[in-house]
Design an enzyme around this catalytic site. Sequence first.
Site, PDB file in Angstrom:
ATOM      1  N   ASP A 207     -17.713   2.588  15.035  1.00 51.77           N
ATOM      2  CA  ASP A 207     -18.035   1.506  14.484  1.00 51.77           C
ATOM      3  C   ASP A 207     -19.090   0.852  15.364  1.00 51.77           C
ATOM      4  O   ASP A 207     -19.737   1.513  16.349  1.00 51.77           O
ATOM      5  CB  ASP A 207     -17.068   0.477  14.092  1.00 51.77           C
ATOM      6  CG  ASP A 207     -17.368  -0.429  12.843  1.00 51.77           C
ATOM      7  OD1 ASP A 207     -18.440  -0.929  12.684  1.00 51.77           O
ATOM      8  OD2 ASP A 207     -16.850  -0.336  11.845  1.00 51.77           O
ATOM      9  N   HIS A 229     -21.824   2.859  14.992  1.00 57.48           N
ATOM     10  CA  HIS A 229     -23.049   2.234  13.879  1.00 57.48           C
ATOM     11  C   HIS A 229     -24.318   1.585  14.688  1.00 57.48           C
ATOM     12  O   HIS A 229     -25.032   1.089  14.158  1.00 57.48           O
ATOM     13  CB  HIS A 229     -22.156   1.203  13.036  1.00 57.48           C
ATOM     14  CG  HIS A 229     -21.172   1.846  12.189  1.00 57.48           C
ATOM     15  ND1 HIS A 229     -20.453   1.085  11.406  1.00 57.48           N
ATOM     16  CD2 HIS A 229     -20.807   3.137  11.962  1.00 57.48           C
ATOM     17  CE1 HIS A 229     -19.760   1.704  10.818  1.00 57.48           C
ATOM     18  NE2 HIS A 229     -19.746   3.039  11.323  1.00 57.48           N
TER      19      HIS A 229
END
Length: 370
Positions: A207, A229
């Site tokens: 993430d 991410h």
Amino acid sequence: MPSAKPLFCLATLAGAALAAPAPSRVSDFTKRSTCTFTDAATASESKTSCSDIVLKDITVPAGETLNLKDLNDGTTVTFEGTTTWEYEEWDGPLLRISGKDITVTQSSDAVLDGNGAKWWDGEGTNGGKTKPKFFYAHDLDDSKISGLYIKNTPVQAISVESDNLVIEDVTIDNSDGDSEGGHNTDGFDISESTYITITGATVKNQDDCVAINSGENIYFSGGTCSGGHGLSIGSVGGRDDNTVKNVTFIDSTVSDSENGVRIKTVYDATGTVEDITYSNIQLSGISDYGIVIEQDYENGDPTGTPSNGVTISDVTLEDITGSVDSDAVEIYILCGDGSCSDWTMSGIDITGGETSSDCENVPSGASCDQ
């Protein structure tokens, strides 16, 4: 007969050999003592009797927090050996530290092991097992976290809600989650904070490497991010605090991640994103977007329809270079009508992907076409 829980207060033992001092001196002397704890309960119960706390090879029982909240000013916390947490479905956190002028560090070979694989199911916080967040650095003011090695957190690793906090040379290694179902394993989540400095971080996860949801005067430098991410602001909007101001990401790398640089705001919400700099960011192996700034998030996902309630202004994107995958988009900007202003882009050289034809309301000084 079972042995007593170990608590070694070295300075206190030394003081016992001397004549008993006055009560106020006993209190001061005890607070200067070094205590070594080998179980979580004793550490939590006796934390304020020590100014130097050593946590050695602690196994934290299931469903419990290693609670070092409200430490005495000036306390040093040192992790030694392996700190582990037993499995139970709950929200956490697994570790909480707060206080003023606190130093959190570890010995050279120490590991904080969240045993994340016991919770990982590919769902993260979206469903499946209830997973505890790892470390709440909340109200950890005028303090420093240095040199921690954190491994396999169930979901988000370090949640920051503090003022004047320095985080240096911290490693968050959730790389096992790539093949074992790790999800929503954010490295640093920052909210309602001021003057946060993060330098030399290494984050391997699934993430955001960093996600800044609200806060001011935040500086991230020398970071190495992979698997996740990217370097993110947002989502901004829909919270109690919806201001992100004076943020710098500089001299960092993002590899094998969905995004490189990202700013996202919530559809039909209000807020402010202002004075943002991304400088000297090197990208490689980016699967979705090299640079993505969009104002269309609703219920956690982009909709393709932007709104203008959150303003994004004074944005500098400079010297962002590297490569993205062939089916990735190099730059994507989706702004609301009039909500993005005063942007500058220079030294952008992102190769290997596609040029977006779906950008909207791109402010002067910026472009989706390099």
